[in-house]
Design a protein around this motif. Structure first.
Motif: not given
Length: 475
Positions: A330-343
């Motif tokens: 929970r609470g991670v940064r996301m590229n919501a369109d792709r469904g991938w975490e930005i890390h």
């Protein structure tokens, strides 16, 4: 803060033949051509690879745009289904040879270094229908013959070659997860396919050593690395992360760089009675034909936890994820369109691992990028896409890559995915990644804001890091 990259740092972008060229004048269908022809409903918007970004017809104008975006190198691929006329005899199509010669020569004329990959998931479908594709050792031999033709025709001008792009994607998407045709879900077959892909890579390298015409030439493989973070520091989650890493990363990393599959993985597969069929001579050739360099595609990390059920549950089909389960933190940064975490920090960890565990082999980021839907919503009054999110994404990843390089990581370059918005398997044009936008109806291509930003970066090798990013990472 201003960060300086080394003078010879190779700035570029990556794409592929099947995602850009279109099907114009191809002799054979690949698995995605066949998939679209028979199951168009699987593809976003019903859009297939027939035209793609029309690179087959527009390559000269496209390469001019790539130069305007500051690209010093391009990684693309030669299509097996275009180059070869007779798949059994490995005879070349002379018009296809002329096309790829023209493309390579145009890149060089524009001051862009061509880096050529031999397989970007695009297996000729005839070889799947006739032999079972990568399940067959005969297809491995045919691929090695195709690779030999590429080296004979083009290695006088191409110095950087790659045997496969993301072989684990072929294994998982086509044989475990049902994301790519032939949509098989069979763990034992997936294991055999993984072995044959590695063997094919090694046999291609063997051919390269015999045929290469370029004294500065080298050959490698492109791997998508997804470091696994455990959900918690308890032993069950740590073990799950170890098992995920063994399958997702170390299988091809160890075999390609060290010449041997991980002993822990081989033992596990033997115990489960799913170990690949192999010959001693083949394993010897894998050991003798290691890569010269490594390309790393990085988009997001993997987060795992212990599986819901014990891995020794009875009457359970073998799959690698019986040892681990995905964990959504929970609470991670996301590229919501792709469904991938930005890390972005993970790119540093990958670099350090290559440095410490894989002999600090020469390597580069061969793909890194951010796919966004509905980018036309970000156009300004002049019609230019204001993709500041892509600039921030790239800056953050380069910040962490620079840190690793300063600490001795042998990284020689960085390639964004992708130069021009390209067609992407069953996602078609759902997510756009390019520095250059594509109108799929008119084939008009225009530079986005990120393209001008990237050119300033690549011309100077100076990365401007805003205070907001420094504060985020406590620097």
């Amino acid at each position: 803060m201003e960060l300086k990259f080394q003078e010879n740092f190779l700035w570029g972008a990556a794409t592929s033949g099947p995602q850009t060229e279109g099907r114009f004048k191809k002799q054979h269908d690949n698995v995605f051509d066949y998939d679209f022809d028979h199951y168009q409903e699987r593809f976003w918007g019903g859009i297939g690879p027939d035209t793609a970004s029309n690179f087959f017809n527009d390559f000269r104008e496209d390469i001019k745009l790539m130069k305007a975006a500051g690209l010093k190198s391009i990684r693309t691929s030669i299509q097996w289904s275009r180059l070869i006329d007779d798949l059994e005899k490995n005879t070349v199509n002379e018009k296809a040879v002329d096309f790829y010669n023209a493309v390579i020569n145009e890149f060089i004329a524009q001051g862009i270094r061509p880096m050529i990959n031999l397989n970007h998931f695009d297996l000729p479908v005839e070889l799947l229908k006739t032999y079972g594709g990568w399940e067959s050792p005969h297809v491995v031999d045919l691929y090695a013959g195709f690779a030999a033709k590429c080296f004979a025709e083009f290695s006088d001008r191409v110095s950087d070659w790659f045997t496969f792009n993301e072989p684990m994607v072929v294994v998982e998407c086509a044989y475990l997860l049902g994301f790519h045709y032939p949509d098989i879900v069979d763990g034992k077959k997936a294991v055999q396919v993984a072995y044959h892909l590695q063997l094919a890579s090694s046999l291609a390298i063997e051919q390269y050593r015999k045929i290469n015409k370029n004294p500065e030439g080298r050959i490698g493989i492109i791997l998508n690395l997804t470091p696994s973070y455990p959900a918690a520091e308890k032993i069950e989650d740590l073990k799950a992360a170890e098992m995920a890493d063994l399958w997702q990363n170390r299988l091809f990393l160890d075999a390609s760089i060290k010449g041997e599959f991980p002993e822990e993985l081989v033992s596990l597969l033997q115990e489960e009675n799913v170990l690949w069929q192999s010959e001693a001579e083949d394993l010897k050739r894998i050991k003798e034909n290691k890569v010269d360099l490594l390309g790393v595609n990085y988009y997001h990390p993997s987060r795992v936890q212990e599986p819901e059920y014990s891995s020794d549950s009875l009457a359970q089909d073998w799959r690698p994820d019986k040892y681990y389960a995905s964990f959504n933190k929970r609470g991670v940064r996301m590229n919501a369109d792709r469904g991938w975490e930005i890390h972005p920090q993970t790119i540093y960890e990958i670099a350090k691992r290559i440095q410490e565990d894989y002999g600090n082999i020469s390597w580069f980021i061969s793909e890194n990028g951010m796919g966004v839907e509905n980018e036309e919503h970000f156009k300004d009054e002049e019609g230019q896409i204001q993709d500041d999110y892509r600039i921030i994404f790239t800056t953050e990843h380069l910040f962490w890559l620079h840190k690793a390089i300063q600490e001795g990581s042998n990284c020689f370059g960085y390639h964004v995915w992708t130069p021009i918005d390209c067609w992407s398997w069953r996602n078609s044009y759902k997510n756009r990644y390019g520095l250059i936008s594509l109108n799929i109806h008119t084939q008009v291509k225009t530079l986005k804001k990120s393209a001008y930003w990237y050119k300033n970066l690549t011309d100077s090798s100076l990365l401007q890091v805003p205070d907001s990013i420094l504060e985020k990472y406590n620097q």
